[in-house]
Design a protein around this motif. Structure first.
Motif, PDB file in Angstrom:
ATOM      1  N   LEU A  43       0.835  -1.206   0.000  1.00  0.00           N
ATOM      2  CA  LEU A  43       0.000   0.000   0.000  1.00  0.00           C
ATOM      3  C   LEU A  43       0.864   1.248   0.000  1.00  0.00           C
ATOM      4  CD1 LEU A  43      -2.802   1.338   0.250  1.00  0.00           C
ATOM      5  CD2 LEU A  43      -2.551   1.164   2.731  1.00  0.00           C
ATOM      6  N   MET A  74       1.494   4.355  -2.943  1.00  0.00           N
ATOM      7  CA  MET A  74       1.406   5.799  -2.699  1.00  0.00           C
ATOM      8  C   MET A  74       2.658   6.537  -3.164  1.00  0.00           C
ATOM      9  SD  MET A  74      -0.081   5.716   1.190  1.00  0.00           S
ATOM     10  CE  MET A  74      -1.619   4.930   1.628  1.00  0.00           C
ATOM     11  N   ALA A 120      -6.871   5.205   2.646  1.00  0.00           N
ATOM     12  CA  ALA A 120      -6.765   4.149   1.637  1.00  0.00           C
ATOM     13  C   ALA A 120      -7.403   2.843   2.088  1.00  0.00           C
ATOM     14  CB  ALA A 120      -5.297   3.925   1.284  1.00  0.00           C
TER      15      ALA A 120
END
Length: 480
Positions: A288, A292, A464
């Motif tokens: 994750l 980003m 997120a």
């Protein structure tokens, strides 16, 4: 709440009342806007506490009548009127400080300690004090007859030592509550209960004198919350009342930061293996962060081989001190023989290693230097919060023989103590649910004074991957 044929394991108190599903910032805004009154939200919190605490065992000392009186004329402050609890190892005027122990009978404190005085200046209404493991020693608060159970599944522990605070926040009784962290005791219950738990930098938040006088100041105070913005608001408002010299300001952090960061990822503690589900969650978090735009690099744990032994020896010293001064420090009724075997065993462990104590303390102080070297190459470090999934009640029973309890304790707590020695900040964030239905936490740590960056990253993760909510879970039972 359930009949004998269908025992309820997942419990929460969320309801269509004055608190609703609001976080602490939301409650404060509703009070300021006149949509609800402080008296209404405090009464709602009391009703919630009375409904679910018999199953959770999280409240050490209720102070509901005084809370009702306080709510009729709340003091100023950003969190004016917001209901909360304070952990039962700091002094609150008029309430006993029992430290989770049956070794003495505490008398009401004559005045607020440094932490409670600071917290009250922010305006929350204290409903009482929360349960902890004896003297905050164990990572699971399950003293006989005083087990604190996890609202996600009451067969499991809610962590420790800020166990009671975590259980009440996770169950929706109050939106935030006090915790402190001397080896992971904000972050571990946050991981177990699906909360945000940030251990601040050493010196960031006021502390009671007993904790601030330690040879190595391993303990830091803070709050457990359900949202990143509550943690950010708590640190912002505390800083406004008490600016800290020598640390970069936290400021007003309200969202994710900019720019790619260098993130070191540590999967394996040098002390205990990480289980497959926990490791998978951390690797998922790393992917994750990479999505980003951050750069994540796996490294070996930057911890010397001596760290575990040094930390155990130092902690044992604290309990030796309690043994020697208990009648003066706590109450004249203090009886060391009535402490739990884990407490006595820790003290005995250190007693036989007193000759090693000066070197152990020196090496623990040296953790700050090693941290600076690590963060010369990285901005943040991503790890599991704990090494394996949340254990069931009974697994870390403090009345077990010391060697067994200590082995099980260390097998779970493989990552959090490093920041207590170095003084650095670190935050545990919820990152999904395990196969057993309990939350999994991942930890993000940074160098001394980097709370603003940690909060920015926490906001990005929360946006997120919205945190699992207990009231949305299948099979939950709400306030009746």
């Amino acid at each position: 709440m359930a009949d004998s044929q269908t025992p309820v394991q997942r419990i929460h108190a969320f309801a269509d009342d004055a608190l609703g599903e609001l976080d602490a910032v939301g409650v404060a805004e509703a009070i300021r806007g006149g949509r609800v009154s402080a008296a209404e939200v405090v009464e709602a919190a009391i009703r919630r506490a009375e409904a679910v605490d018999p199953a959770l065992g999280a409240i050490a000392c209720a102070d509901f009548d005084r809370a009702r009186r306080s709510a009729t004329s709340p003091v100023g402050g950003f969190f004016a009127g917001v209901p909360t609890f304070i952990k039962d190892n700091v002094d609150v005027a008029g309430l006993p400080t029992q430290e989770g122990s049956a070794a003495y009978l505490a008398q009401p404190a004559p005045a607020d300690g440094e932490f409670a005085a600071s917290f009250r200046r922010l305006g929350p209404v204290c409903l009482g004090k929360t349960q902890l493991s004896e003297f905050g020693i164990s990572a699971s608060a399950e003293s006989p007859g005083r087990e604190v159970r996890n609202p996600w599944d009451t067969d499991y522990t809610s962590g420790a030592s800020s166990a009671g605070s975590a259980a009440l926040v996770a169950a929706g009784v109050v939106p935030f509550a006090h915790g402190n962290d001397g080896g992971g005791s904000i972050r571990i219950p946050a991981a177990a209960c699906g909360l945000v738990g940030l251990k601040p930098s050493r010196g960031r938040v006021p502390q009671d004198a007993l904790m601030s006088r330690m040879p190595v100041r391993v303990v830091a105070d803070g709050v457990l919350t359900r949202t990143v913005r509550d943690t950010a608001a708590y640190l912002r408002e505390t800083e406004r009342l008490r600016p800290v010299h020598g640390l970069p300001p936290v400021g007003d952090v309200r969202g994710a930061g900019e720019g790619p960061l260098r993130v070191a990822m540590v999967i394996e503690s040098p002390f205990t293996p990480t289980d497959a589900e926990t490791a998978a969650a951390v690797r998922d978090a790393a992917r994750l962060l990479e999505s980003m735009g951050h750069h994540v690099e796996e490294i070996a744990a930057p911890v010397p081989a001596s760290f575990e032994e040094d930390f155990k020896t130092y902690y044992g010293l604290l309990f030796l001190y309690m043994n020697a001064t208990g009648k003066r420090t706590f109450d004249k009724s203090f009886d060391w023989h009535r402490t739990e075997s884990l407490t006595r065993g820790f003290a005995g462990y250190s007693l036989h290693r007193l000759h090693r104590l000066p070197a152990a303390i020196a090496r623990l102080h040296g953790s700050a230097r090693r941290s600076r070297e690590l963060y010369a190459g990285y901005d943040l470090v991503l790890t599991p919060t704990v090494s394996h999934l949340t254990p069931r009640i009974g697994h870390i029973d403090p009345t077990l023989p010391f060697d067994i309890a200590m082995e099980r304790l260390l097998a779970w707590v493989g990552f959090t103590p490093l920041q207590n020695a170095s003084g650095d900040p670190a935050v545990s964030l919820p990152f999904g649910l395990s196969s057993q239905g309990t939350p999994i936490g991942v930890q993000i740590a940074g160098p001394m004074g980097s709370e603003a960056r940690l909060l920015e990253m926490a906001y990005a993760v929360e946006e997120a991957r919205p945190f699992a909510r207990i009231q949305d879970s299948v099979g939950e039972r709400g306030l009746q």
